[in-house]
Design a protein around this motif. Structure first.
Motif, PDB file in Angstrom:
ATOM      1  N   ARG A 171       0.839  -1.204   0.000  1.00  0.00           N
ATOM      2  CA  ARG A 171       0.000   0.000   0.000  1.00  0.00           C
ATOM      3  C   ARG A 171       0.870   1.249   0.000  1.00  0.00           C
ATOM      4  O   ARG A 171       0.624   2.193  -0.745  1.00  0.00           O
TER       5      ARG A 171
ATOM      6  N   LEU B 145       2.634   1.644  -3.453  1.00  0.00           N
ATOM      7  CA  LEU B 145       1.673   2.017  -4.496  1.00  0.00           C
ATOM      8  C   LEU B 145       1.121   3.429  -4.289  1.00  0.00           C
ATOM      9  O   LEU B 145       0.775   4.109  -5.256  1.00  0.00           O
ATOM     10  N   ALA B 146       1.038   3.873  -3.045  1.00  0.00           N
ATOM     11  CA  ALA B 146       0.536   5.223  -2.769  1.00  0.00           C
ATOM     12  C   ALA B 146       1.449   6.289  -3.377  1.00  0.00           C
ATOM     13  O   ALA B 146       0.974   7.350  -3.788  1.00  0.00           O
TER      14      ALA B 146
ATOM     15  N   SER C 214       0.253   6.615  -6.770  1.00  0.00           N
ATOM     16  CA  SER C 214      -1.070   7.236  -6.753  1.00  0.00           C
ATOM     17  C   SER C 214      -0.985   8.753  -6.634  1.00  0.00           C
ATOM     18  O   SER C 214      -1.736   9.481  -7.270  1.00  0.00           O
TER      19      SER C 214
ATOM     20  N   GLY D  20      -4.375   8.031  -8.580  1.00  0.00           N
ATOM     21  CA  GLY D  20      -4.793   6.959  -7.676  1.00  0.00           C
ATOM     22  C   GLY D  20      -5.771   7.429  -6.620  1.00  0.00           C
ATOM     23  O   GLY D  20      -6.558   6.643  -6.083  1.00  0.00           O
TER      24      GLY D  20
ATOM     25  N   HIS E 216      -4.517   2.498  -4.648  1.00  0.00           N
ATOM     26  CA  HIS E 216      -3.519   1.733  -3.890  1.00  0.00           C
ATOM     27  C   HIS E 216      -4.179   0.837  -2.836  1.00  0.00           C
ATOM     28  O   HIS E 216      -3.646  -0.209  -2.498  1.00  0.00           O
ATOM     29  N   ASP E 217      -5.340   1.218  -2.336  1.00  0.00           N
ATOM     30  CA  ASP E 217      -6.075   0.335  -1.419  1.00  0.00           C
ATOM     31  C   ASP E 217      -6.665  -0.851  -2.171  1.00  0.00           C
ATOM     32  O   ASP E 217      -6.589  -1.987  -1.719  1.00  0.00           O
TER      33      ASP E 217
ATOM     34  N   SER F 293      -3.795  -3.267  -3.039  1.00  0.00           N
ATOM     35  CA  SER F 293      -3.101  -3.908  -1.914  1.00  0.00           C
ATOM     36  C   SER F 293      -4.030  -4.721  -1.026  1.00  0.00           C
ATOM     37  O   SER F 293      -3.590  -5.340  -0.061  1.00  0.00           O
TER      38      SER F 293
END
Length: 145
Positions: free
Chosen positions: A100, A103-104, A107, A114, A128-129, A132
């Motif tokens: 998470r 990926l954030a 985003s 994102g 991202h949520d 993940s």
């Protein structure tokens, strides 16, 4: 799917803004002070890629610590938001938290796409949520665990 209510988008965006203010203090202490010492005492400057890696690690330590120890950063506690596993509603795993967090970055840095994703997502989750397997839930009795 968990029965915990999802946190509203306005609440999540308010938490992001508050988190940004809190991170100024974290970065002043852990990033700017060491950079100033390097520059003033040794007249050295870290290469850009090393600075970015250090920033990634410092912020990662901050977020990972809070997400793995109660599921809430300081801003999330204030706004009564908790990070949970999307399937079970329980605490996230170390792998989920790291995924998470990583990926954030994409985003946010890719023009916030994102985050904008949440306006079109069926459950209003950030990208991202979704990727993940995590979810931000509203927890009215939010306390530090």
């Amino acid at each position: 799917m968990t029965t915990l209510p999802a946190s509203s988008l306005p609440r999540r965006f308010a938490s992001i803004l508050y988190e940004s203010l809190l991170l100024l203090g974290v970065l002043a202490l852990t990033f700017m002070v060491p950079q100033l010492v390097l520059g003033v005492v040794w007249q050295k400057q870290l290469p850009g890629v090393v600075s970015w890696l250090y920033l990634y690690l410092v912020l990662g330590a901050y977020f990972m610590w809070f997400w793995l120890h109660g599921g809430q950063t300081l801003a999330m506690q204030t706004w009564k938001i908790r990070l949970a596993d999307a399937r079970t509603g329980e605490h996230v795993s170390q792998r989920q938290a790291l995924l998470r967090y990583t990926l954030a970055w994409g985003s946010v840095l890719f023009f916030g796409c994102g985050l904008i994703w949440a306006f079109f997502d069926r459950d209003q989750q950030f990208l991202h949520d979704r990727l993940s397997g995590t979810r931000l839930v509203f927890e009215p009795t939010s306390t530090v665990r």
